[in-house]
Design a protein around this motif. Structure first.
Motif, PDB file in Angstrom:
ATOM      1  N   GLN A 164      -0.297  12.766   6.735  1.00  6.43           N
ATOM      2  CA  GLN A 164       0.627  12.685   7.871  1.00  6.43           C
ATOM      3  C   GLN A 164       1.253  11.293   7.975  1.00  6.43           C
ATOM      4  O   GLN A 164       1.354  10.709   9.040  1.00  6.43           O
ATOM      5  N   ARG A 165       1.655  10.757   6.808  1.00  3.05           N
ATOM      6  CA  ARG A 165       2.314   9.474   6.784  1.00  3.05           C
ATOM      7  C   ARG A 165       3.807   9.653   6.905  1.00  3.05           C
ATOM      8  O   ARG A 165       4.357  10.644   6.445  1.00  3.05           O
ATOM      9  N   SER A 166       4.487   8.694   7.520  1.00  8.26           N
ATOM     10  CA  SER A 166       5.945   8.774   7.635  1.00  8.26           C
ATOM     11  C   SER A 166       6.562   8.525   6.272  1.00  8.26           C
ATOM     12  O   SER A 166       5.939   7.951   5.372  1.00  8.26           O
ATOM     13  N   THR A 167       7.806   8.936   6.126  1.00  8.12           N
ATOM     14  CA  THR A 167       8.462   8.827   4.822  1.00  8.12           C
ATOM     15  C   THR A 167       9.134   7.476   4.612  1.00  8.12           C
ATOM     16  O   THR A 167       9.558   7.188   3.510  1.00  8.12           O
ATOM     17  N   GLY A 168       9.235   6.648   5.630  1.00  2.79           N
ATOM     18  CA  GLY A 168       9.870   5.363   5.412  1.00  2.79           C
ATOM     19  C   GLY A 168      10.207   4.659   6.701  1.00  2.79           C
ATOM     20  O   GLY A 168      10.202   5.255   7.783  1.00  2.79           O
ATOM     21  N   PRO A 169      10.516   3.352   6.616  1.00  2.00           N
ATOM     22  CA  PRO A 169      10.747   2.549   7.817  1.00  2.00           C
ATOM     23  C   PRO A 169      12.208   2.464   8.241  1.00  2.00           C
ATOM     24  O   PRO A 169      12.591   1.514   8.907  1.00  2.00           O
ATOM     25  N   LEU A 170      13.057   3.402   7.821  1.00  2.00           N
ATOM     26  CA  LEU A 170      14.458   3.351   8.223  1.00  2.00           C
ATOM     27  C   LEU A 170      14.590   3.493   9.727  1.00  2.00           C
ATOM     28  O   LEU A 170      13.871   4.262  10.364  1.00  2.00           O
ATOM     29  N   GLU A 171      15.544   2.761  10.283  1.00  2.00           N
ATOM     30  CA  GLU A 171      15.787   2.820  11.717  1.00  2.00           C
ATOM     31  C   GLU A 171      17.167   3.399  11.986  1.00  2.00           C
ATOM     32  O   GLU A 171      18.037   3.415  11.119  1.00  2.00           O
ATOM     33  N   PRO A 216       0.789  -1.239   0.000  1.00  2.00           N
ATOM     34  CA  PRO A 216       0.000   0.000   0.000  1.00  2.00           C
ATOM     35  C   PRO A 216       0.819   1.286   0.000  1.00  2.00           C
ATOM     36  O   PRO A 216       0.245   2.369  -0.122  1.00  2.00           O
ATOM     37  N   LEU A 217       2.133   1.203   0.157  1.00  2.00           N
ATOM     38  CA  LEU A 217       2.941   2.416   0.231  1.00  2.00           C
ATOM     39  C   LEU A 217       3.123   3.045  -1.144  1.00  2.00           C
ATOM     40  O   LEU A 217       3.065   2.366  -2.173  1.00  2.00           O
ATOM     41  N   ASP A 218       3.372   4.381  -1.159  1.00  2.00           N
ATOM     42  CA  ASP A 218       3.736   5.046  -2.406  1.00  2.00           C
ATOM     43  C   ASP A 218       5.255   4.968  -2.580  1.00  2.00           C
ATOM     44  O   ASP A 218       5.926   4.166  -1.941  1.00  2.00           O
ATOM     45  N   PHE A 219       5.808   5.840  -3.432  1.00  2.00           N
ATOM     46  CA  PHE A 219       7.250   5.803  -3.681  1.00  2.00           C
ATOM     47  C   PHE A 219       8.072   6.145  -2.440  1.00  2.00           C
ATOM     48  O   PHE A 219       9.249   5.801  -2.362  1.00  2.00           O
ATOM     49  N   ASP A 238       2.231  15.529  -6.289  1.00  2.00           N
ATOM     50  CA  ASP A 238       3.112  14.387  -6.064  1.00  2.00           C
ATOM     51  C   ASP A 238       2.630  13.605  -4.845  1.00  2.00           C
ATOM     52  O   ASP A 238       2.382  14.186  -3.783  1.00  2.00           O
ATOM     53  N   PRO A 239       2.486  12.281  -4.956  1.00  2.00           N
ATOM     54  CA  PRO A 239       1.991  11.481  -3.822  1.00  2.00           C
ATOM     55  C   PRO A 239       2.839  11.606  -2.566  1.00  2.00           C
ATOM     56  O   PRO A 239       2.311  11.537  -1.453  1.00  2.00           O
ATOM     57  N   TYR A 240       4.155  11.798  -2.719  1.00  2.00           N
ATOM     58  CA  TYR A 240       5.028  11.912  -1.543  1.00  2.00           C
ATOM     59  C   TYR A 240       4.653  13.120  -0.704  1.00  2.00           C
ATOM     60  O   TYR A 240       4.466  13.021   0.516  1.00  2.00           O
ATOM     61  N   TYR A 241       4.531  14.284  -1.336  1.00  2.00           N
ATOM     62  CA  TYR A 241       4.227  15.499  -0.595  1.00  2.00           C
ATOM     63  C   TYR A 241       2.780  15.514  -0.102  1.00  2.00           C
ATOM     64  O   TYR A 241       2.506  15.950   1.020  1.00  2.00           O
ATOM     65  N   SER A 242       1.848  15.064  -0.930  1.00  2.00           N
ATOM     66  CA  SER A 242       0.454  15.072  -0.498  1.00  2.00           C
ATOM     67  C   SER A 242       0.246  14.136   0.690  1.00  2.00           C
ATOM     68  O   SER A 242      -0.497  14.461   1.621  1.00  2.00           O
ATOM     69  N   ALA A 243       0.925  12.967   0.683  1.00  2.00           N
ATOM     70  CA  ALA A 243       0.807  12.049   1.814  1.00  2.00           C
ATOM     71  C   ALA A 243       1.475  12.619   3.062  1.00  2.00           C
ATOM     72  O   ALA A 243       0.968  12.483   4.172  1.00  2.00           O
ATOM     73  N   GLY A 294       6.932  -0.867  -0.999  1.00  2.00           N
ATOM     74  CA  GLY A 294       5.654  -1.557  -1.069  1.00  2.00           C
ATOM     75  C   GLY A 294       4.902  -1.667   0.230  1.00  2.00           C
ATOM     76  O   GLY A 294       3.853  -1.057   0.402  1.00  2.00           O
ATOM     77  N   ASP A 295       5.407  -2.443   1.178  1.00  2.00           N
ATOM     78  CA  ASP A 295       4.666  -2.779   2.391  1.00  2.00           C
ATOM     79  C   ASP A 295       5.461  -2.359   3.622  1.00  2.00           C
ATOM     80  O   ASP A 295       6.660  -2.648   3.713  1.00  2.00           O
ATOM     81  N   PRO A 296       4.816  -1.687   4.601  1.00  2.00           N
ATOM     82  CA  PRO A 296       5.550  -1.305   5.821  1.00  2.00           C
ATOM     83  C   PRO A 296       6.042  -2.500   6.631  1.00  2.00           C
ATOM     84  O   PRO A 296       6.921  -2.350   7.486  1.00  2.00           O
TER      85      PRO A 296
END
Length: 723
Positions: free
Chosen positions: A397-404, A205-208, A387-392, A657-659
């Motif tokens: 209020q979605r996070s930009t990625g699962p990096l730790e 479900p994730l975007d780019f 752009d889906p990144y900025y709109s999201a 793709g998937d969180p």
């Protein structure tokens, strides 16, 4: 009377013959110099495979240039109609804006269960044909062909630059680092789906999770030329850099616009020679593995926005209907869609020129101009929020990625105001804010700094035309002042934000943006000084040929001068380089072919279901690494190139793709313990094992290879069915 006529006719014939002789000598010397530059730039290697790619890409370059030329005719931009590189930059801005608009329409159609109409090469060709027809129809075919003759010299040098870049870079099957890996994935998704997606379908479900501006540029070139997404991504950094220099050379050559076209041709040739002879910015060693791929590719976009700003700033009367402002505003929006900080430098310059134009407009109906100003502020924002990144990020209020963050990384928490003041104090005390102007960080050389200042002074002294002087003064003086002010204003803030989530990359990205600004400023100063020298020296045909001959002779020692500059260049061909990661092998190709055959079988079976079932996923083996402040999963071997080689959705490919495909889950479910039940729950049915997988962290990999679930094996490469 007849004797006088005979004398006049004879004199005219002799003069025509002399002119033809001089033109022949001019073309011969220019061709010789161009051949030397090309031979030096490609290091004496011309490969047939790359030449085929060149012919495909040259068609794209010609189409984009014609679209830019048509728009320039419709908008009345007479002063850039012979600048092929700049026209190409303008058409790229329009094409990317169109792609975002069409992607939004497709997204709305999908929300209402209306079949989408994907973007394709046929659509882009149709639009190009329509715009070209409008441009030609404005003043008629005969006059259009006559005007196009003036574009030919500039276009030839653009094709020469493209030839050099293609010979050095293509074909490229396996990317050189994680940056181009991901850009290739995003561009490939655009080509496959025909628009910028808001989710990745069977991938998840994730975007780019990143702005799609650079992917849009790469997809544009792939649609027009038919080249692969990987080739298009590889091409852009060096191509956009040299096109930016050629655009600057054309703008500098405009000083000689009243002279014969040969001066324009010499200027663009000089830009090509200076770029490959002295300062090929994108061939710095730190960029050799194509890190910061998207950011480097903004050089032509930056020149396009600044050139349009200067062009429109010199107008008179009301500006609200002038097309250049709106194309420049779209260019600003696209800058942010490539990299968030790339918009700051051209944005401030653009709106400063706009404010000056508004102040000088002298329009009695000021309300309409104010509305025009507001509209020009909104245009970039509209493009950004498409752009889906900025709109999201801003609305969902979605996070930009699962990096730790690695547990051993300690982040100091100091007050924001204290960090800003401390950084600003260090910046001013050490005087580092002038370093990009005088030393350019990568090209530190005292002689270069002195020569640059001398060229700047001479340019300002000898610019005789008042309009030229005001525009070039705005750039020559405004750019270094802006360079200093931006560092003082923004660097302390970005430094203080380094502890705020994923914003710590703003400071290094902004430093690179400042270096790009300083680089373009230096090149424009040198090229303008050269243009003025040509103008002062070349009053006659013979003197013009003598000046060109001297310039060509000076090209011979360029490579030796370049080697003595402390610029840390890496001039080896990237096309044949794969030691940074790994090269493709025959065994990997055999396994990937089997994987594609299995996909066709599964896709046919799934399509018979009502509704069609989701596709299985392929597990990507990864190396587990801590890089600075991030924990990364890095695909190993040819697994890095899986998105371009199979239609199967992937699991654990750069967190796409998937969180659920996070660093922690990979370590717990794949690296430390091969959890078949968890993998089955997430439809991860296959695992691809490339030949070069020594650094991959997969628990029990030898047992998997010895099991009856082995589907295909060739050498060390294999594919295994997990369940």
């Amino acid at each position: 009377m007849s004797e006088n006529n005979q004398f006049i006719d004879r004199h005219s014939r002799l003069r025509s013959i002399s002119t033809l002789r001089h033109a022949f000598l001019f073309c011969l010397i220019l061709g010789l110099g161009g051949t030397l530059v090309v031979w030096d730039a490609v290091q004496g290697q011309v490969r047939s495979v790359a030449t085929l790619e060149f012919f495909r890409l040259s068609g794209s370059a010609l189409i984009l240039t014609l679209v830019g030329w048509s728009l320039a005719r419709l908008a009345g931009w007479e002063r850039i109609q012979q600048n092929a590189a700049l026209l190409l930059g303008v058409s790229q801005v329009l094409a990317v804006a169109w792609l975002y608009l069409r992607s939004t329409i497709n997204g709305i159609s999908g929300s209402y269960q209306i079949p989408a109409w994907p973007v394709s090469g046929f659509e882009l060709y149709g639009l190009a044909l329509l715009l070209t027809a409008l441009g030609v129809g404005k003043q008629g075919l005969v006059r259009s062909v006559r005007e196009l003759k003036g574009l030919i010299p500039s276009m030839i040098w653009v094709l020469v630059a493209l030839f050099i870049v293609v010979q050095r870079e293509l074909p490229r099957d396996l990317m050189l680092s994680s940056d181009p890996d991901q850009h290739q994935f995003w561009a490939h998704q655009l080509l496959k789906l025909g628009s910028i997606p808001r989710d990745l379908g069977d991938w998840g479900p994730l975007d780019f999770q990143y702005p799609a501006g650079f992917a849009a540029l790469c997809a544009l070139w792939s649609w027009l030329s038919g080249t692969s997404a990987g080739n298009s991504v590889t091409l852009q950094p060096l191509l956009q850099s040299v096109l930016a220099v050629l655009a600057l050379a054309g703008l500098s050559g405009e000083i000689c616009r009243k002279a014969p076209f040969r001066h324009q041709a010499v200027m663009v040739f000089a830009g090509l020679a200076v770029f490959f002879g002295f300062f090929p910015f994108s061939l710095l060693k730190e960029f050799y593995s194509q890190s910061k791929t998207g950011s480097i590719s903004t050089l032509l976009l930056f020149v396009t926005v600044v050139a349009l700003s200067l062009l429109q700033m010199r107008g008179r009367g009301r500006f609200r209907a002038e097309l250049g402002w709106y194309v420049g505003a779209l260019g600003l929006g696209w800058s942010a869609l490539i990299n968030p900080v790339a918009v700051i430098t051209p944005g401030i310059f653009f709106y400063a020129c706009l404010a000056w134009r508004f102040y000088k407009s002298g329009d009695s109906n000021a309300k309409r101009d104010v509305l025009g100003l507001l509209l020009l502020a909104v245009v970039p924002l509209v493009l950004i929020f498409l752009d889906p990144y900025y709109s999201a990020r801003f609305f969902a209020q979605r996070s930009t990625g699962p990096l730790e963050t690695p547990p051993d990384v300690v982040i100091q928490q100091l007050s924001f105001a204290h960090e800003v003041s401390q950084y600003l104090r260090n910046l001013l005390v050490r005087g580092e804010f002038v370093r990009p102007l005088l030393l350019l960080q990568y090209f530190a050389h005292p002689v270069l700094a002195i020569g640059c200042i001398a060229a700047l002074v001479l340019s300002l002294v000898f610019l005789s035309n008042k309009a030229d002087r005001s525009a070039w003064l705005a750039w020559f003086v405004g750019a270094p002042v802006l360079c200093v002010l931006l560092q003082i204003l923004f660097l302390p803030v970005f430094y203080a934000l380094r502890n705020k989530g994923d914003l710590y990359l703003l400071e290094p990205y902004f430093l690179e943006a400042i270096n790009r600004l300083a680089y373009l400023w230096l090149m424009s100063v040198l090229l303008t000084a050269l243009a003025l020298g040509i103008k002062c020296f070349s009053n006659g045909s013979l003197r013009s040929i003598a000046g060109l001959s001297a310039a060509v002779l000076l090209l011979f020692p360029l490579h030796s001068v370049r080697d003595r500059l402390p610029s840390q260049l890496d001039l080896d061909f990237r096309q044949s380089h794969c030691s940074l990661k790994s090269c493709d092998t025959r065994d990997d190709a055999i396994v990937l072919a089997s994987l594609n055959a299995i996909y066709e079988q599964e896709a046919a079976a799934k399509s018979k279901l009502v509704p069609p079932g989701p596709m299985s996923r392929v597990l990507v083996p990864n190396q587990v690494r801590d890089i600075w402040r991030e924990r990364w999963l890095l695909p190993v071997g040819t697994a890095r190139n899986l998105p371009a080689n199979t239609s199967f959705p992937l699991a654990f490919y750069y967190y796409k793709g998937d969180p659920e495909f996070s660093y922690r889950n990979y370590v717990e479910r794949v690296c430390e313990n091969f959890d078949v039940e968890w993998l089955k729950q997430h439809r991860i049915k296959y695992i691809y094992l490339p030949s070069d997988r020594d650094k991959a962290c997969v628990s029990g990999v030898e047992g998997l290879l010895a099991s009856d679930q082995l589907v295909v094996k060739s050498g060390k490469a294999a594919m295994i069915r997990i369940y």
